[in-house]
Design a protein around this motif. Structure first.
Motif, PDB file in Angstrom:
ATOM      1  N   ILE A 255      58.161  49.968  70.580  1.00  0.00           N
ATOM      2  CA  ILE A 255      58.083  48.763  69.762  1.00  0.00           C
ATOM      3  C   ILE A 255      58.344  49.149  68.306  1.00  0.00           C
ATOM      4  O   ILE A 255      57.618  49.989  67.751  1.00  0.00           O
ATOM      5  N   SER A 256      59.370  48.555  67.720  1.00  0.00           N
ATOM      6  CA  SER A 256      59.672  48.734  66.303  1.00  0.00           C
ATOM      7  C   SER A 256      59.595  47.366  65.642  1.00  0.00           C
ATOM      8  O   SER A 256      60.428  46.487  65.917  1.00  0.00           O
TER       9      SER A 256
ATOM     10  N   GLN B 260      61.181  52.548  68.850  1.00  0.00           N
ATOM     11  CA  GLN B 260      62.418  52.602  69.614  1.00  0.00           C
ATOM     12  C   GLN B 260      63.243  53.824  69.219  1.00  0.00           C
ATOM     13  O   GLN B 260      63.261  54.234  68.060  1.00  0.00           O
ATOM     14  N   SER B 261      63.925  54.393  70.187  1.00  0.00           N
ATOM     15  CA  SER B 261      64.795  55.534  69.931  1.00  0.00           C
ATOM     16  C   SER B 261      65.844  55.194  68.870  1.00  0.00           C
ATOM     17  O   SER B 261      66.516  54.164  68.958  1.00  0.00           O
ATOM     18  N   PRO B 262      66.033  56.061  67.871  1.00  0.00           N
ATOM     19  CA  PRO B 262      67.060  55.796  66.862  1.00  0.00           C
ATOM     20  C   PRO B 262      68.465  55.778  67.443  1.00  0.00           C
ATOM     21  O   PRO B 262      69.361  55.136  66.902  1.00  0.00           O
ATOM     22  N   ASP B 263      68.683  56.469  68.561  1.00  0.00           N
ATOM     23  CA  ASP B 263      70.005  56.461  69.180  1.00  0.00           C
ATOM     24  C   ASP B 263      70.343  55.094  69.762  1.00  0.00           C
ATOM     25  O   ASP B 263      71.511  54.702  69.825  1.00  0.00           O
TER      26      ASP B 263
ATOM     27  N   ARG C 286      62.036  44.886  67.739  1.00  0.00           N
ATOM     28  CA  ARG C 286      62.603  45.484  68.943  1.00  0.00           C
ATOM     29  C   ARG C 286      61.445  45.876  69.848  1.00  0.00           C
ATOM     30  O   ARG C 286      60.590  46.687  69.468  1.00  0.00           O
ATOM     31  N   VAL C 287      61.407  45.302  71.041  1.00  0.00           N
ATOM     32  CA  VAL C 287      60.263  45.472  71.925  1.00  0.00           C
ATOM     33  C   VAL C 287      60.727  45.819  73.334  1.00  0.00           C
ATOM     34  O   VAL C 287      61.609  45.149  73.884  1.00  0.00           O
ATOM     35  N   ALA C 288      60.149  46.862  73.881  1.00  0.00           N
ATOM     36  CA  ALA C 288      60.302  47.189  75.301  1.00  0.00           C
ATOM     37  C   ALA C 288      58.934  47.644  75.777  1.00  0.00           C
ATOM     38  O   ALA C 288      58.568  48.806  75.626  1.00  0.00           O
ATOM     39  N   CYS C 289      58.168  46.727  76.335  1.00  0.00           N
ATOM     40  CA  CYS C 289      56.755  46.965  76.644  1.00  0.00           C
ATOM     41  C   CYS C 289      56.536  46.967  78.149  1.00  0.00           C
ATOM     42  O   CYS C 289      56.887  46.006  78.844  1.00  0.00           O
ATOM     43  N   GLU C 290      55.953  48.047  78.638  1.00  0.00           N
ATOM     44  CA  GLU C 290      55.657  48.185  80.064  1.00  0.00           C
ATOM     45  C   GLU C 290      54.146  48.270  80.258  1.00  0.00           C
ATOM     46  O   GLU C 290      53.446  48.907  79.459  1.00  0.00           O
TER      47      GLU C 290
END
Length: 397
Positions: free
Chosen positions: A59-60, A101-104, A41-45
């Motif tokens: 990033i997880s 990444q947020s667990p929610d 899981r990636v959200a990279c800025e």
């Protein structure tokens, strides 16, 4: 009835534009992570400014990636190898602020139940039969010009070009059909050779970038602007701070078609901002390739943590083939493309692979010829015949 004369303008930016450089670093990091863990899981800025790069996000992953090294390698390959060029990939400071990444969010995307969407939102896909790529003409030409600028820079055909550049193309239309180019803008960063010879640079740009880039659409009557401010020596992150996700119109249809507002780069395919926009383009392109309509806009909507889309509809702008109702095409899309859950999008388009950095410059759509088979899977037209069959027509060989 009098013909309706209109114009439309689209812009693009080169790989060295600060925002696009940021996009490429984000997607290079995404690729490096996916190469080790396809389920990451990636959200990279990324932010780039003079002498400084900042890598942040969530990033997880079961992966060991040197984010700083990936960023420096990517920026060096773009051409940012010195402060004079606008950024020194080796000498600049790099700050990394990456967390999990947020667990929610994660609880709605992973687990025993079917994978839900990684975010809410609406996504649009579009295709039109005005170009071989089934893309709007203004953005396709604008993309070709900045790609040509990069080619001329790297080959040295035009000496002392630097990575940062922008293009803009205005197309004339009659009754909705393109008939010519009224104006074109190409702003390109350059070295000191051209500081006092902008006319000489303009002549080189016309000969080596604009004429071949516009091809059959070039006309001597076209109004040309090259570096209209008179000089473009300071560019790249030294001239303008870059940030991931700020060129969403450049990435898609140049403003000709709607955009849901979500950026693509740095996001793994569980984020429907990216995967559903790719699928919407795939559907729209196959509808037009099948001859069911001259143009097609596909609309998808998702809720975070929910697998099934909240919306699927299409609009062919009154251009459907004779005798074919839009509702019949929509039914055919549902039959041929089946479930449009995030898991199905990822499987259909083979999105858990490190294929993303090439998307981060020169557009995400209308591409494919410049990359090996397997990239830009959403550009395939392999379901056109199935769609045509579903509505009872035959596609020619």
């Amino acid at each position: 009835m009098r013909a309706r004369h209109t114009q439309f303008t689209s812009e693009s930016v080169a790989m060295g534009h600060p925002d696009k450089a940021s996009d490429q670093v984000s997607d290079a990091i995404l690729d490096a992570v996916l190469a080790q863990d396809p389920t990451a899981r990636v959200a990279c800025e990324v932010l780039l400014t003079e002498g400084l790069g900042i890598i942040a996000g969530e990033i997880s992953a079961n992966a060991d990636v040197d984010f700083e090294a990936v960023a420096r390698t990517t920026l060096r390959a773009i051409g940012y190898d010195s402060a004079d060029a606008g950024f020194d990939a080796d000498g600049a400071r790099m700050l990394v602020a990456v967390q999990e990444q947020s667990p929610d969010i994660a609880r709605g995307v992973i687990g025993e139940r079917e994978m839900g969407a990684g975010d809410q939102g609406m996504m649009f896909g579009y295709a039109v039969a005005d170009t071989p790529e089934l893309m709007p003409l203004p953005i396709m030409l604008a993309q070709k010009l900045v790609a040509r600028q990069a080619e001329m820079r790297r080959s040295g055909v035009i000496p002392q070009l630097r990575p940062d550049a922008k293009s803009q193309v205005t197309v004339d239309y009659v009754d909705g059909h393109p008939v010519g180019i009224s104006s074109v803008v190409l702003s390109t960063q350059h070295g000191p050779r051209w500081d006092d010879d902008q006319k000489g640079l303009a002549a080189e740009v016309v000969e080596h970038i604009l004429r071949p880039g516009l091809g059959e659409w070039w006309a001597d009557s076209t109004v040309v602007h090259v570096n209209p401010t008179g000089r473009f020596s300071r560019g790249g992150p030294a001239g303008d701070t870059g940030l991931t996700g700020r060129k969403i119109i450049v990435d898609t249809y140049g403003g000709w078609a709607r955009h849901g507002g979500g950026a693509f780069s740095g996001k793994d395919p569980s984020k429907v901002d990216r995967s559903a926009a790719y699928m919407a383009r795939y559907i729209a392109k196959n509808v037009v390739a099948a001859g069911l309509a001259h143009e097609c806009e596909v609309r998808l909507g998702y809720a975070i943590g929910v697998a099934q889309p909240t919306m699927l509809s299409l609009d062919c702008k009154g251009t459907t083939a004779e005798g074919i109702a839009e509702s019949v095409i929509e039914d055919a899309v549902r039959e041929v493309f089946g479930r449009l859950t995030p898991a199905a999008l990822i499987e259909t388009l083979e999105l858990r692979r490190p294929i993303y950095q090439p998307t981060a410059c020169h557009g995400h759509f209308g591409r494919g010829a410049d990359k090996p088979s397997g990239f830009f899977t959403w550009e395939r037209t392999d379901r056109a015949r199935l769609l045509a069959s579903a509505v009872g027509i035959t596609v020619g060989a």
